[in-house]
Design an enzyme around this catalytic site. Structure first.
Site, PDB file in Angstrom:
ATOM      1  N   GLU A   1       3.191   2.580 -17.797  1.00 34.05           N
ATOM      2  CA  GLU A   1       2.239   1.630 -17.204  1.00 34.05           C
ATOM      3  C   GLU A   1       1.414   2.342 -16.142  1.00 34.05           C
ATOM      4  O   GLU A   1       1.918   3.260 -15.480  1.00 34.05           O
ATOM      5  CB  GLU A   1       3.019   0.496 -16.522  1.00 34.05           C
ATOM      6  CG  GLU A   1       3.181  -0.747 -17.363  1.00 34.05           C
ATOM      7  CD  GLU A   1       1.992  -1.685 -17.257  1.00 34.05           C
ATOM      8  OE1 GLU A   1       0.841  -1.222 -17.172  1.00 34.05           O
ATOM      9  OE2 GLU A   1       2.229  -2.900 -17.267  1.00 34.05           O
ATOM     10  N   ASP A   2       0.177   1.904 -15.944  1.00 38.25           N
ATOM     11  CA  ASP A   2      -0.629   2.443 -14.844  1.00 38.25           C
ATOM     12  C   ASP A   2      -0.141   1.881 -13.510  1.00 38.25           C
ATOM     13  O   ASP A   2       0.033   2.593 -12.542  1.00 38.25           O
ATOM     14  CB  ASP A   2      -2.126   2.127 -15.044  1.00 38.25           C
ATOM     15  CG  ASP A   2      -2.381   0.649 -15.385  1.00 38.25           C
ATOM     16  OD1 ASP A   2      -1.401  -0.108 -15.605  1.00 38.25           O
ATOM     17  OD2 ASP A   2      -3.549   0.248 -15.427  1.00 38.25           O
TER      18      ASP A   2
ATOM     19  N   ASP B   1       2.383  -4.723 -10.871  1.00 35.86           N
ATOM     20  CA  ASP B   1       1.930  -5.625  -9.812  1.00 35.86           C
ATOM     21  C   ASP B   1       2.928  -6.793  -9.772  1.00 35.86           C
ATOM     22  O   ASP B   1       4.010  -6.665  -9.216  1.00 35.86           O
ATOM     23  CB  ASP B   1       0.498  -6.037 -10.186  1.00 35.86           C
ATOM     24  CG  ASP B   1      -0.198  -6.928  -9.178  1.00 35.86           C
ATOM     25  OD1 ASP B   1       0.301  -7.097  -8.074  1.00 35.86           O
ATOM     26  OD2 ASP B   1      -1.273  -7.459  -9.503  1.00 35.86           O
TER      27      ASP B   1
ATOM     28  N   PHE C   1      -6.144  -4.385  -4.078  1.00 32.81           N
ATOM     29  CA  PHE C   1      -6.753  -4.048  -5.362  1.00 32.81           C
ATOM     30  C   PHE C   1      -7.298  -2.619  -5.331  1.00 32.81           C
ATOM     31  O   PHE C   1      -7.998  -2.231  -4.400  1.00 32.81           O
ATOM     32  CB  PHE C   1      -7.872  -5.033  -5.703  1.00 32.81           C
ATOM     33  CG  PHE C   1      -8.413  -4.837  -7.080  1.00 32.81           C
ATOM     34  CD1 PHE C   1      -7.704  -5.282  -8.186  1.00 32.81           C
ATOM     35  CD2 PHE C   1      -9.618  -4.181  -7.277  1.00 32.81           C
ATOM     36  CE1 PHE C   1      -8.187  -5.080  -9.473  1.00 32.81           C
ATOM     37  CE2 PHE C   1     -10.115  -3.981  -8.557  1.00 32.81           C
ATOM     38  CZ  PHE C   1      -9.392  -4.430  -9.655  1.00 32.81           C
TER      39      PHE C   1
ATOM     40  N   ARG D   1     -12.821   3.510 -14.380  1.00 35.52           N
ATOM     41  CA  ARG D   1     -11.639   4.125 -14.987  1.00 35.52           C
ATOM     42  C   ARG D   1     -11.728   5.644 -15.023  1.00 35.52           C
ATOM     43  O   ARG D   1     -10.719   6.330 -15.083  1.00 35.52           O
ATOM     44  CB  ARG D   1     -11.453   3.636 -16.433  1.00 35.52           C
ATOM     45  CG  ARG D   1     -11.143   2.166 -16.577  1.00 35.52           C
ATOM     46  CD  ARG D   1     -10.699   1.898 -18.019  1.00 35.52           C
ATOM     47  NE  ARG D   1     -10.718   0.483 -18.362  1.00 35.52           N
ATOM     48  CZ  ARG D   1      -9.716  -0.367 -18.148  1.00 35.52           C
ATOM     49  NH1 ARG D   1      -8.630   0.056 -17.561  1.00 35.52           N
ATOM     50  NH2 ARG D   1      -9.805  -1.630 -18.502  1.00 35.52           N
TER      51      ARG D   1
HETATM   52  P1  5GP Z   1       1.127  -7.417 -13.573  1.00 40.81           P
HETATM   53  O1  5GP Z   1       1.321  -8.088 -14.891  1.00 40.81           O
HETATM   54  O2  5GP Z   1       2.283  -6.540 -13.146  1.00 40.81           O
HETATM   55  O3  5GP Z   1       0.757  -8.405 -12.494  1.00 40.81           O
HETATM   56  O4  5GP Z   1      -0.156  -6.531 -13.681  1.00 40.81           O
HETATM   57  C1  5GP Z   1      -0.183  -5.405 -14.434  1.00 40.81           C
HETATM   58  C2  5GP Z   1      -1.579  -5.088 -14.926  1.00 40.81           C
HETATM   59  O5  5GP Z   1      -2.572  -5.667 -14.083  1.00 40.81           O
HETATM   60  C3  5GP Z   1      -1.783  -3.602 -14.850  1.00 40.81           C
HETATM   61  O6  5GP Z   1      -1.430  -2.976 -16.049  1.00 40.81           O
HETATM   62  C4  5GP Z   1      -3.277  -3.509 -14.546  1.00 40.81           C
HETATM   63  O7  5GP Z   1      -4.004  -3.513 -15.746  1.00 40.81           O
HETATM   64  C5  5GP Z   1      -3.591  -4.764 -13.773  1.00 40.81           C
HETATM   65  N1  5GP Z   1      -3.593  -4.532 -12.304  1.00 40.81           N
HETATM   66  C6  5GP Z   1      -2.636  -4.889 -11.414  1.00 40.81           C
HETATM   67  N2  5GP Z   1      -2.960  -4.520 -10.154  1.00 40.81           N
HETATM   68  C7  5GP Z   1      -4.161  -3.904 -10.264  1.00 40.81           C
HETATM   69  C8  5GP Z   1      -5.033  -3.261  -9.295  1.00 40.81           C
HETATM   70  O8  5GP Z   1      -4.792  -3.184  -8.081  1.00 40.81           O
HETATM   71  N3  5GP Z   1      -6.185  -2.732  -9.799  1.00 40.81           N
HETATM   72  C9  5GP Z   1      -6.516  -2.776 -11.125  1.00 40.81           C
HETATM   73  N4  5GP Z   1      -7.659  -2.211 -11.478  1.00 40.81           N
HETATM   74  N5  5GP Z   1      -5.722  -3.366 -12.054  1.00 40.81           N
HETATM   75  C10 5GP Z   1      -4.558  -3.908 -11.617  1.00 40.81           C
END
Ligand code: 5GP
Length: 175
Positions: A99-100, A103, A152, A165
């Site tokens: 995963e990148d 969150d 963010f 990106r």
């Molecule tokens: P989660 O499901 O854990 O809330 O979010 C995961 C996905 O949300 C990540 O794979 C990413 O694509 C997006 N995401 C979460 N936080 C950020 C952030 O700070 N910046 C960006 N650009 N994408 C985020």
């Protein structure tokens, strides 16, 4: 840096990112020594992390990608959509999801169930970035590069409205 209507400031340099990826790769190389691994990268955000991490993985391994989406603009929609499913056979194999950023952990739980459904030997997660304050899931990622506050960010694979990106560094939003 300006992307559309938002301003961002430098947060993590390319060198900091690459150093943390090197540490993650070393931990994975140690933990899976002598084993075969299937890495599953999560598109779009993890493409750069996956590429740089794989260069330092010394195991016998495969890499495959899935595509899911949950974000619109700067916040999670709370719903995860599967756009491209898993095409690799992972039955009885060790899987590491790439995963990148983790969150809330919502995307992760969806990915876990996608992968688990195919009877792997084990499943772990490696993420470049981890926001522990925002995390609401059951299982925190076993491998992470850098813990960050609940702000963010863009760059190094991560987008704002699909832009940003391509940056080598990571930028934080100026609120
Ligand atoms: P989660 O499901 O854990 O809330 O979010 C995961 C996905 O949300 C990540 O794979 C990413 O694509 C997006 N995401 C979460 N936080 C950020 C952030 O700070 N910046 C960006 N650009 N994408 C985020």
């Amino acid at each position: 840096m300006q992307i559309q209507d938002k301003k961002f400031e430098l947060y993590l340099s390319e060198q900091e990112i690459l150093n943390s990826i090197e540490e993650v790769a070393e931990r994975i190389n140690t933990d899976y020594k002598g084993e075969e691994v299937v890495f599953v990268g999560v598109l779009n955000g993890a493409f750069m992390f996956a590429a740089d991490l794989m260069k330092s993985i010394k195991l016998t391994c495969e890499i495959s990608f899935v595509k899911v989406t949950s974000y619109k603009g700067t916040s999670s929609t709370g719903k995860v959509h599967e756009l491209i499913g898993l095409s690799t056979d992972i039955k009885d194999k060790h899987v590491v999801i790439l995963e990148d950023i983790v969150d809330t952990g919502l995307t992760l739980s969806k990915l876990y169930s996608m992968v688990d459904h195919n009877a792997p030997k084990s499943v772990e997660v490696a993420t470049l970035l981890y926001k522990p304050e925002a995390f609401k899931g059951k299982y925190p990622p076993k491998y992470y590069g850098i813990k960050i506050p609940n702000k963010f960010i863009v760059g190094y694979g991560l987008d704002y409205l699909e832009f940003g990106r391509n940056s080598r560094e990571i930028y934080k939003i100026i609120e």
